[in-house]
Design an enzyme around this catalytic site. Structure first.
Site, mmCIF file in Angstrom:
data_model
loop_
_atom_site.group_PDB
_atom_site.id
_atom_site.type_symbol
_atom_site.label_atom_id
_atom_site.label_comp_id
_atom_site.label_asym_id
_atom_site.label_seq_id
_atom_site.Cartn_x
_atom_site.Cartn_y
_atom_site.Cartn_z
ATOM 1 N N HIS A 5 -5.941 -5.739 2.828
ATOM 2 C CA HIS A 5 -5.012 -4.644 3.067
ATOM 3 C C HIS A 5 -4.572 -4.646 4.520
ATOM 4 O O HIS A 5 -5.390 -4.436 5.413
ATOM 5 C CB HIS A 5 -5.674 -3.310 2.731
ATOM 6 C CG HIS A 5 -5.953 -3.161 1.270
ATOM 7 N ND1 HIS A 5 -5.491 -2.103 0.533
ATOM 8 C CD2 HIS A 5 -6.603 -3.968 0.404
ATOM 9 C CE1 HIS A 5 -5.866 -2.251 -0.725
ATOM 10 N NE2 HIS A 5 -6.549 -3.376 -0.834
ATOM 11 N N CYS A 33 0.839 -1.191 0.000
ATOM 12 C CA CYS A 33 0.000 0.000 0.000
ATOM 13 C C CYS A 33 0.883 1.253 0.000
ATOM 14 O O CYS A 33 1.783 1.390 0.819
ATOM 15 C CB CYS A 33 -0.887 -0.062 1.233
ATOM 16 S SG CYS A 33 -1.299 1.500 1.959
ATOM 17 N N GLU A 34 0.606 2.138 -0.935
ATOM 18 C CA GLU A 34 1.462 3.316 -1.053
ATOM 19 C C GLU A 34 1.204 4.346 0.043
ATOM 20 O O GLU A 34 1.971 5.289 0.191
ATOM 21 C CB GLU A 34 1.325 3.948 -2.438
ATOM 22 C CG GLU A 34 0.008 4.639 -2.713
ATOM 23 C CD GLU A 34 -0.052 5.196 -4.134
ATOM 24 O OE1 GLU A 34 0.616 4.642 -5.021
ATOM 25 O OE2 GLU A 34 -0.776 6.184 -4.339
ATOM 26 N N HIS A 35 0.147 4.165 0.802
ATOM 27 C CA HIS A 35 -0.116 5.124 1.876
ATOM 28 C C HIS A 35 0.553 4.729 3.182
ATOM 29 O O HIS A 35 0.909 5.583 3.980
ATOM 30 C CB HIS A 35 -1.633 5.251 2.114
ATOM 31 C CG HIS A 35 -2.365 5.727 0.902
ATOM 32 N ND1 HIS A 35 -3.553 5.190 0.481
ATOM 33 C CD2 HIS A 35 -2.034 6.675 -0.008
ATOM 34 C CE1 HIS A 35 -3.943 5.801 -0.627
ATOM 35 N NE2 HIS A 35 -3.040 6.700 -0.950
ATOM 36 N N HIS A 36 0.694 3.423 3.419
ATOM 37 C CA HIS A 36 1.257 2.963 4.698
ATOM 38 C C HIS A 36 2.466 2.053 4.532
ATOM 39 O O HIS A 36 3.086 1.670 5.521
ATOM 40 C CB HIS A 36 0.174 2.233 5.512
ATOM 41 C CG HIS A 36 -1.045 3.065 5.763
ATOM 42 N ND1 HIS A 36 -2.165 2.988 4.966
ATOM 43 C CD2 HIS A 36 -1.302 4.004 6.704
ATOM 44 C CE1 HIS A 36 -3.076 3.854 5.414
ATOM 45 N NE2 HIS A 36 -2.578 4.480 6.468
ATOM 46 N N GLN A 65 -4.835 -0.464 -4.824
ATOM 47 C CA GLN A 65 -5.386 -1.595 -5.589
ATOM 48 C C GLN A 65 -6.103 -1.136 -6.858
ATOM 49 O O GLN A 65 -6.024 -1.786 -7.901
ATOM 50 C CB GLN A 65 -6.331 -2.395 -4.679
ATOM 51 C CG GLN A 65 -6.780 -3.696 -5.317
ATOM 52 C CD GLN A 65 -7.638 -4.512 -4.362
ATOM 53 O OE1 GLN A 65 -7.320 -4.632 -3.185
ATOM 54 N NE2 GLN A 65 -8.718 -5.076 -4.863
ATOM 55 N N CYS A 72 -3.011 -2.516 6.036
ATOM 56 C CA CYS A 72 -3.215 -1.217 6.697
ATOM 57 C C CYS A 72 -4.603 -1.138 7.321
ATOM 58 O O CYS A 72 -4.852 -0.302 8.175
ATOM 59 C CB CYS A 72 -2.961 -0.052 5.731
ATOM 60 S SG CYS A 72 -3.962 -0.057 4.253
HETATM 61 ZN ZN LIG Z 1 -2.783 1.694 3.438
#
Ligand SMILES: [Zn+2]
Length: 214
Positions: A171, A102-105, A143, A173
Site C-alpha cells: 500500500h 486505496c479508497e482512503h488516500h 484490500q 499510503c
Molecule cells: Zn490508504
C-alpha cells in the site's frame, strides 16, 4: 468514455460494492478543473508550461485507473463450459499482478492475487478470473473488500464447491506517506465452501500458491 480494449463496457455505471444507483458524473471539464485546483493547492502554477496539459492527462489516467466502475464482473463470468470431461479438481490462477487504489488516500495498492475454485459441473475460461480481479481492482478499494468481492462474485455466478482468494498488496499510503514503511505486504484471504470447511483442500491450495498453512 473510452475503456481499455480488454474490457467490454456496459451502459450504466455499476458499483456492485456500494449497491447504489448510478450517479450523474461531473463533466470532463469539471474533473480537469478539479485537478488544476489541486495543483494550485499543492503550491505550483498550473499555467506553467510543464503543467498545462496535466489536468487533461490526469483525467485520462483516471479513466484507466477507475475503469472498473464501467464493467459488470458477473457478466464476465456468465459464459461457462460444462464439458469438462469429468474434471473435478481445483483450478488455481496463481500470482496475478494487480494495481488498485486505496479508497482512503487514492494512492496505489500494488500486489498479486491468487484465485482458486473447486468446480461443480461448470468451469469458466481462466482469463475470466483475472478479469474479475481487474474489474474490482480498477475502483477505489480497500484490500479486504476487494478480496471478498472477488470471492463472492465467483461463488455467486459459478456456484462451485468452494472459492479461495489470497491477495498480497503493498500500500503506497503506507510506503510513501504516513508511517513510511516500505516492503510491508498486507495479506488478505477469503475462503468459501470447501476451502473454508476442509482443511486438506485449504492446505493444498495454500501449498500450490507457496504459502504455509500454519
Ligand atoms: Zn490508504
Amino acid at each position: 468514455m473510452p475503456n481499455k480494449p480488454s474490457l467490454s463496457p456496459v451502459s450504466t455505471v455499476i458499483d456492485a460494492s456500494a449497491g447504489e444507483m448510478p450517479r450523474t458524473r461531473p463533466s470532463r471539464a469539471e474533473a480537469e478543473a478539479a485537478v488544476r485546483t489541486l495543483i494550485e493547492w499543492a503550491g505550483d502554477d498550473p499555467d506553467r508550461e510543464g503543467l498545462l496539459a496535466t489536468p487533461e492527462r490526469v483525467v485520462r489516467s483516471y479513466e484507466e485507473f477507475f475503469g472498473g466502475y464501467e464493467i459488470d464482473p458477473e457478466e464476465i463470468l456468465a459464459r461457462t463450459f460444462e464439458e469438462t470431461e469429468g474434471y473435478d479438481d481445483m483450478v488455481v490462477l496463481r500470482g496475478i499482478r494487480f494495481e488498485s487504489y486505496c479508497e482512503h488516500h487514492m494512492v496505489p495498492i500494488i500486489g498479486i492475487a491468487h484465485i482458486a475454485y473447486l468446480p461443480r459441473h461448470r468451469v469458466v475460461g481462466i482469463s475470466k478470473l483475472a478479469r474479475v480481479l481487474e474489474v474490482f481492482s480498477k475502483r477505489l478499494q480497500i484490500q479486504e473488500k476487494m478480496t471478498a468481492q472477488i470471492a463472492t462474485t465467483i461463488d455467486r455466478v459459478l456456484r462451485p464447491q468452494g472459492v479461495a482468494v489470497v491477495i498480497e498488496g503493498e500500500h503506497q499510503c503506507m510506503t510513501t506517506r504516513g508511517v513510511h514503511r516500505p516492503g510491508v505486504n498486507m495479506v488478505t484471504s477469503q475462503m468459501i465452501g470447501v476451502f473454508r470447511e476442509n482443511e486438506a483442500t485449504r492446505k493444498e491450495f495454500l501449498s500450490i500458491i507457496g504459502r504455509r498453512s500454519d
